[in-house]
Design a protein around this motif. Structure first.
Motif, PDB file in Angstrom:
ATOM      1  N   THR A   8      68.759  -1.229 -39.695  1.00 56.83           N
ATOM      2  CA  THR A   8      67.791  -1.571 -40.721  1.00 56.83           C
ATOM      3  C   THR A   8      66.445  -0.991 -40.340  1.00 56.83           C
ATOM      4  OG1 THR A   8      66.566  -3.377 -41.770  1.00 56.83           O
ATOM      5  CG2 THR A   8      67.468  -3.817 -39.610  1.00 56.83           C
ATOM      6  N   LEU A 147      63.982   2.361 -47.223  1.00 57.40           N
ATOM      7  CA  LEU A 147      65.284   2.981 -47.466  1.00 57.40           C
ATOM      8  C   LEU A 147      65.754   3.712 -46.218  1.00 57.40           C
ATOM      9  CD1 LEU A 147      64.718   4.480 -51.046  1.00 57.40           C
ATOM     10  CD2 LEU A 147      65.519   2.196 -50.409  1.00 57.40           C
ATOM     11  N   LYS A 148      67.051   3.874 -46.088  1.00 48.40           N
ATOM     12  CA  LYS A 148      67.603   4.520 -44.899  1.00 48.40           C
ATOM     13  C   LYS A 148      67.143   5.972 -44.774  1.00 48.40           C
ATOM     14  CE  LYS A 148      71.982   5.534 -47.265  1.00 48.40           C
ATOM     15  NZ  LYS A 148      73.432   5.241 -47.283  1.00 48.40           N
ATOM     16  N   TYR A 200      73.447   1.339 -43.000  1.00 45.57           N
ATOM     17  CA  TYR A 200      72.139   0.704 -43.113  1.00 45.57           C
ATOM     18  C   TYR A 200      72.131  -0.435 -44.120  1.00 45.57           C
ATOM     19  CZ  TYR A 200      69.593   4.042 -40.256  1.00 45.57           C
ATOM     20  OH  TYR A 200      69.132   4.774 -39.205  1.00 45.57           O
ATOM     21  N   GLU A 202      69.395  -1.780 -46.283  1.00 40.59           N
ATOM     22  CA  GLU A 202      68.054  -1.418 -46.740  1.00 40.59           C
ATOM     23  C   GLU A 202      67.303  -2.661 -47.218  1.00 40.59           C
ATOM     24  OE1 GLU A 202      68.733   3.139 -48.248  1.00 40.59           O
ATOM     25  OE2 GLU A 202      69.187   1.539 -49.674  1.00 40.59           O
TER      26      GLU A 202
END
Length: 222
Positions: A8, A147-148, A200, A202
């Motif tokens: 994250t 965001l990833k 991830y 997010e």
């Protein structure tokens, strides 16, 4: 449980570190304005660690059909009010419609570079206004909707100053974005018993980590 199974971008210590130089040069008037729109408290949140094992556990406990986490025989809802309480944001205002695309062409590193540049510019009314606007864009892109890809959607770049920030129900927007993330990641986490790489999570995942402690506290004292 190794940290490679889930990632994250939401890390309070990093968030605070990049904003600190600009906060140091903001006028008392600007700080007061940020306080009045419920934004300044975000920079004094305790440094809750990025607890990947807890996030992975929560994903396994999530039940999409109930929109809740299951602890023993109890279903515990993760609500907008909890997000509002944890972040000190009001649960009111217009809906903010987050759109992942189109991207603005900027990345989080570009906003950090802008914060550093503005922190070193000579004080003026125009520079002070730009400092406040940059800080707002940093909050929504780095903390509310990270965001990833580290890219910044156009909808976040269009947030224009204090009045725009005050207008929206950010607690609801953060909650909605996280809920949308939970469903596919829960399905992946339950594919097999051993930990599975999920990529991830997010969004403002710190609210889930803090909520986990609330959930366990409630469960212990039921």
């Amino acid at each position: 449980m190794a940290n490679t199974y889930l990632n994250t971008r939401c890390i309070i210590s990093t968030f605070n570190k990049y904003a600190e130089p600009l906060l140091q040069v903001l006028s008392e008037h600007s700080l007061d304005l940020l306080r009045k729109v419920d934004l300044l408290q975000l920079f004094s949140m305790p440094d809750v660690p990025q607890n990947i094992p807890i996030l992975y556990r929560l994903l396994r406990l999530y039940r999409p059909d109930k929109a809740a986490f299951i602890l023993g025989q109890y279903y515990i809802k993760f609500t907008i009010n909890e997000v509002a309480l944890i972040l000190g944001l009001p649960n009111r205002g217009d809906d903010f419609h987050f759109h992942r695309t189109p991207f603005s062409g900027m990345k989080q590193s570009d906003i950090v570079a802008e914060l550093n540049q503005l922190a070193n510019e000579a004080d003026s009314e125009e520079v002070e206004e730009r400092r406040v606007d940059a800080l707002i864009k940093y909050v929504v892109a780095k903390f509310f909707f990270p965001l990833k890809s580290l890219r910044i959607p156009e909808c976040l770049q269009q947030i224009g100053g204090l009045e725009d920030f005050r207008r929206y129900n950010w607690a609801k927007a953060i909650h909605g974005f996280l809920n949308a993330q939970l469903i596919p990641l829960h399905k992946l986490s339950c594919k097999r018993e051993e930990p599975l790489s999920l990529g991830y999570l997010e969004g403002c995942s710190i609210t889930l980590v803090v909520s986990n402690f609330f959930f366990n506290f409630m469960f212990i004292f039921k």
